[in-house]
Design a protein around this motif. Structure first.
Motif, PDB file in Angstrom:
ATOM      1  N   PHE A 171      41.565  32.725  38.546  1.00  0.00           N
ATOM      2  CA  PHE A 171      40.742  31.848  37.722  1.00  0.00           C
ATOM      3  C   PHE A 171      41.292  30.421  37.619  1.00  0.00           C
ATOM      4  O   PHE A 171      40.530  29.491  37.375  1.00  0.00           O
ATOM      5  CB  PHE A 171      40.630  32.427  36.300  1.00  0.00           C
ATOM      6  CG  PHE A 171      39.852  33.707  36.212  1.00  0.00           C
ATOM      7  CD1 PHE A 171      38.506  33.696  35.881  1.00  0.00           C
ATOM      8  CD2 PHE A 171      40.454  34.936  36.460  1.00  0.00           C
ATOM      9  CE1 PHE A 171      37.780  34.874  35.787  1.00  0.00           C
ATOM     10  CE2 PHE A 171      39.743  36.118  36.366  1.00  0.00           C
ATOM     11  CZ  PHE A 171      38.403  36.092  36.043  1.00  0.00           C
ATOM     12  N   LEU A 188      35.133  27.182  39.978  1.00  0.00           N
ATOM     13  CA  LEU A 188      34.805  27.921  38.756  1.00  0.00           C
ATOM     14  C   LEU A 188      34.680  27.009  37.543  1.00  0.00           C
ATOM     15  O   LEU A 188      34.580  27.495  36.412  1.00  0.00           O
ATOM     16  CB  LEU A 188      35.869  28.996  38.480  1.00  0.00           C
ATOM     17  CG  LEU A 188      36.031  30.084  39.541  1.00  0.00           C
ATOM     18  CD1 LEU A 188      37.167  31.031  39.167  1.00  0.00           C
ATOM     19  CD2 LEU A 188      34.734  30.871  39.725  1.00  0.00           C
ATOM     20  N   PRO A 195      34.963  25.882  32.015  1.00  0.00           N
ATOM     21  CA  PRO A 195      34.483  26.949  32.909  1.00  0.00           C
ATOM     22  C   PRO A 195      32.973  26.883  33.110  1.00  0.00           C
ATOM     23  O   PRO A 195      32.226  26.575  32.185  1.00  0.00           O
ATOM     24  CB  PRO A 195      34.886  28.233  32.176  1.00  0.00           C
ATOM     25  CG  PRO A 195      35.039  27.847  30.743  1.00  0.00           C
ATOM     26  CD  PRO A 195      35.513  26.425  30.757  1.00  0.00           C
ATOM     27  N   ASP A 243      29.847  30.739  36.923  1.00  0.00           N
ATOM     28  CA  ASP A 243      30.546  31.655  37.821  1.00  0.00           C
ATOM     29  C   ASP A 243      31.842  32.165  37.186  1.00  0.00           C
ATOM     30  O   ASP A 243      32.196  33.344  37.314  1.00  0.00           O
ATOM     31  CB  ASP A 243      30.861  30.965  39.155  1.00  0.00           C
ATOM     32  CG  ASP A 243      29.606  30.684  39.973  1.00  0.00           C
ATOM     33  OD1 ASP A 243      28.585  31.369  39.720  1.00  0.00           O
ATOM     34  OD2 ASP A 243      29.630  29.799  40.832  1.00  0.00           O
ATOM     35  N   PHE A 244      32.551  31.279  36.499  1.00  0.00           N
ATOM     36  CA  PHE A 244      33.776  31.669  35.798  1.00  0.00           C
ATOM     37  C   PHE A 244      33.452  32.715  34.729  1.00  0.00           C
ATOM     38  O   PHE A 244      34.117  33.763  34.640  1.00  0.00           O
ATOM     39  CB  PHE A 244      34.419  30.443  35.152  1.00  0.00           C
ATOM     40  CG  PHE A 244      35.742  30.710  34.467  1.00  0.00           C
ATOM     41  CD1 PHE A 244      36.933  30.322  35.065  1.00  0.00           C
ATOM     42  CD2 PHE A 244      35.801  31.338  33.233  1.00  0.00           C
ATOM     43  CE1 PHE A 244      38.145  30.560  34.442  1.00  0.00           C
ATOM     44  CE2 PHE A 244      36.998  31.589  32.598  1.00  0.00           C
ATOM     45  CZ  PHE A 244      38.180  31.199  33.215  1.00  0.00           C
ATOM     46  N   LYS A 294      32.503  36.085  36.169  1.00  0.00           N
ATOM     47  CA  LYS A 294      33.704  36.746  36.688  1.00  0.00           C
ATOM     48  C   LYS A 294      34.534  37.334  35.535  1.00  0.00           C
ATOM     49  O   LYS A 294      35.047  38.454  35.631  1.00  0.00           O
ATOM     50  CB  LYS A 294      34.526  35.713  37.470  1.00  0.00           C
ATOM     51  CG  LYS A 294      35.658  36.273  38.318  1.00  0.00           C
ATOM     52  CD  LYS A 294      36.350  35.130  39.054  1.00  0.00           C
ATOM     53  CE  LYS A 294      37.521  35.607  39.909  1.00  0.00           C
ATOM     54  NZ  LYS A 294      37.068  36.336  41.097  1.00  0.00           N
TER      55      LYS A 294
END
Length: 605
Positions: free
Chosen positions: A365, A394, A403, A406-407, A410
């Motif tokens: 991340f 991200l 963020p 997509d972050f 995830k």
């Protein structure tokens, strides 16, 4: 006033009359009541209560049962015309919402029925019959009636006193509302958190956590700042920083532990254990550093002193508990706390220093920079990394500060594992053992299949997450009620999902996916088609026969006994009409489903 008292006495005189009627009546407290009607066409052959056949007369009109004395009620039917097989449909009003479909089933079974009055209706092609079923408790009617009367007398006295003091009460209430109430409300709002915190601390037991993340933050050069800064300004500035840190910690569900002078300490992964705490603590650290940097830039432009922050983070096992007698304090202990403190003291102002353990958990991340090893007493050496920011792909606009979707998706996939543990744990405790098919194994199968079908159909990561979450919850309603369980599943999902950081829009989408699993709902969009196919995936699987037998056993427990032949007829009719909605399901299951259909056809010959 005399008229008011007369009205009150008149009302409660009526209640006393009701009490006398209650004592005399037999309906609600009867032990055995059977009444008959002459000349009625009968379709009921026999009645079995918890394995014992009830003395049954063809003219029986009413059946009374004690709630504590029966586990199930079985009603068996007879054909009116002996020369042909009879079709029936039936309904127990208060339990079944509508009449059942016409079938050849010649009996029906109901499990425990709550206290109350029910009307059982049975219809054939030519006739119909009804049977009143009264389910009563075992309490002594005279004892209950006496309690009711005592309650009425006490309530009458209370209401009488209330009416006599009504005018004075109104004046007092008005005065308090105008003057004292606002002050009390402010006082309660101010003091309530401390009281709640004290009570909470008193009841907190010592707990060991295998995976928690500790953050230490310390203001660089604080001692020098203290020497020449006005005390009031110093405290105001320090308070402003720590208040903001508290808000950040609360945002990421991180537990604030304490502040010591210019040092701030918090920990993620407690008191509620979770897998995402390393990532959330680092996100909080980035926000804290960004706030301090922005504050410092403003101070420089104004020619004021600016403050810089060192942050150290480590992940590992620790113990939490409460210490003290008069002034209680919640604290944490263990090597994890000590190493996090060393990470902070070995860090650099304006940067976030994390241990090698934390780095392994966050590296997917965040962008990190290796900075060497540090010796730890009794532990050897540990790697250290500076967190430079969120990975560009991200983060919003690739800046590494905030963020992006997509972050968050995830991260939500990691939270899903915690959610899965919570749901399966609840289902193991709450699901009835009589659910032979709709159990945890079925839910696991559907979760697996929605992911297989979803990936094959080209869904993105966010869509897969919503679909798998819906599959996880789609049968949780069986913990509440097997009838129309999808509605209950939605209620449970809406209660639980906010605690796992699902947004309102995500929860609504999940609710719609759950509802589409109802048997009479047609799927419209691709995600609905996938969960519909996954839910009935067993029709085209090699283990169809054993799963079908489990479903048959479950239906017999809840809807009444049916023969194996009748069940095979139902299965044949259902599979003949059934279609898979997705191309993937058709490729994987259609051929096998047709083979199962031929097997059932052979059994029916």
């Amino acid at each position: 006033m005399r008229e008011k008292l007369f009205n009150v006495e008149g009302k409660y005189a009526a209640l006393i009359v009701l009490y006398v009627l209650l004592i005399q009546g037999d309906g609600c407290f009867a032990n055995n009541v059977i009444s008959f009607s002459e000349g009625k066409e009968n379709l009921i052959n026999s009645i079995i209560v918890s394995g014992d056949t009830v003395d049954f007369n063809q003219n029986m009109d009413t059946l009374v049962l004690k709630e504590a004395q029966f586990e199930y009620l079985e009603i068996n039917f007879i054909p009116k015309r002996k020369e042909k097989i009879q079709l029936y449909r039936f309904r127990l009003e208060g339990v079944d919402s509508v009449l059942s479909n016409w079938s050849y089933k010649n009996s029906v079974t109901y499990s425990r029925i709550p206290t109350g009055s029910y009307n059982f209706i049975i219809e054939s092609e030519d006739d119909s019959q009804s049977l009143i079923i009264l389910v009563t408790n075992n309490y002594n009617r005279y004892l209950i009636s006496s309690i009711v009367l005592l309650f009425i007398i006490l309530f009458s006295i209370f209401l009488l006193k209330l009416r006599l003091s009504q005018s004075v009460s109104k004046k007092m209430h008005s005065w308090r509302k105008d003057s004292i109430a606002p002050i009390i409300e402010k006082y309660i709002k101010k003091k309530e958190p401390e009281q709640e915190n004290s009570q909470t601390l008193t009841h907190r037991a010592s707990v060991k956590y295998e995976k928690a993340t500790v953050l230490f933050a310390d203001i660089q050069g604080f001692t020098k700042i203290v020497e020449h800064m006005n005390p009031e300004t110093l405290i105001d500035e320090l308070d402003r920083f720590f208040v903001h840190f508290d808000e950040v910690a609360e945002k990421y569900k991180i537990e604030k532990i304490k502040t010591i002078g210019d040092a701030y300490m918090c920990a993620g992964g407690l008191p509620e254990k979770n897998r995402t705490n390393p990532i959330e603590v680092v996100l909080a650290a980035i926000e804290m550093q960004r706030f301090m940097q922005e504050t410092g830039e403003d101070a420089q432009r104004s020619g004021k002193d600016f403050w810089e922050l060192r942050i150290g983070i480590h992940t590992g096992a620790l113990i939490s508990g409460v210490i003290g007698r008069k002034k209680l304090s919640f604290d944490i202990w263990g090597d994890t706390v000590n190493i996090a403190s060393r990470m902070e003291s070995s860090g650099v102002a304006g940067k976030i220093n994390v241990s090698g353990v934390t780095y392994q958990l966050i590296k997917d991340f965040f962008e990190c920079e290796y900075r060497g090893k540090m010796p730890i007493k009794y532990k050897g050496e540990t790697d250290m990394y500076f967190v430079k920011g969120i990975k560009p792909k991200l983060s919003i606009d690739g800046q590494g500060k905030v963020p992006n979707d997509d972050f968050l998706t995830k991260l939500q996939w990691i939270r899903y594992n915690d959610l899965e543990d919570a749901v399966f744990g609840q289902m193991r405790q709450e699901l009835a053992s009589s659910l032979k098919y709709h159990n945890i194994s079925h839910t696991m199968d559907v979760c697996t299949q929605v992911e297989v079908f979803g990936r094959a159909e080209g869904l993105n990561s966010k869509e897969l997450l919503l679909l798998k979450t819906a599959a996880l919850f789609h049968d949780t309603g069986y913990m509440v009620n097997p009838h129309r369980h999808e509605q209950q599943s939605v209620r449970i999902a809406k209660e639980m999902l906010p605690h796992f950081s699902y947004s309102i829009a995500e929860i609504e989408a999940i609710a719609q996916l759950i509802l589409v699993t109802e048997s009479d709902v047609e799927p419209k969009i691709l995600m609905e088609k996938i969960i519909k196919d996954a839910d009935l995936d067993y029709l085209g699987r090699a283990d169809f026969i054993p799963l079908s037998e489990k479903l048959w056993e479950e239906l017999c427990n809840y809807n009444g006994k049916i023969s194996q032949k009748e069940w095979n007829k139902k299965q044949y009719a259902f599979i003949s009409r059934h279609v898979y909605y997705t191309e993937t399901a058709r490729k994987l299951r259609q051929v096998n489903k047709e083979m199962q259909l031929k097997k059932i056809e052979e059994l029916l010959k």
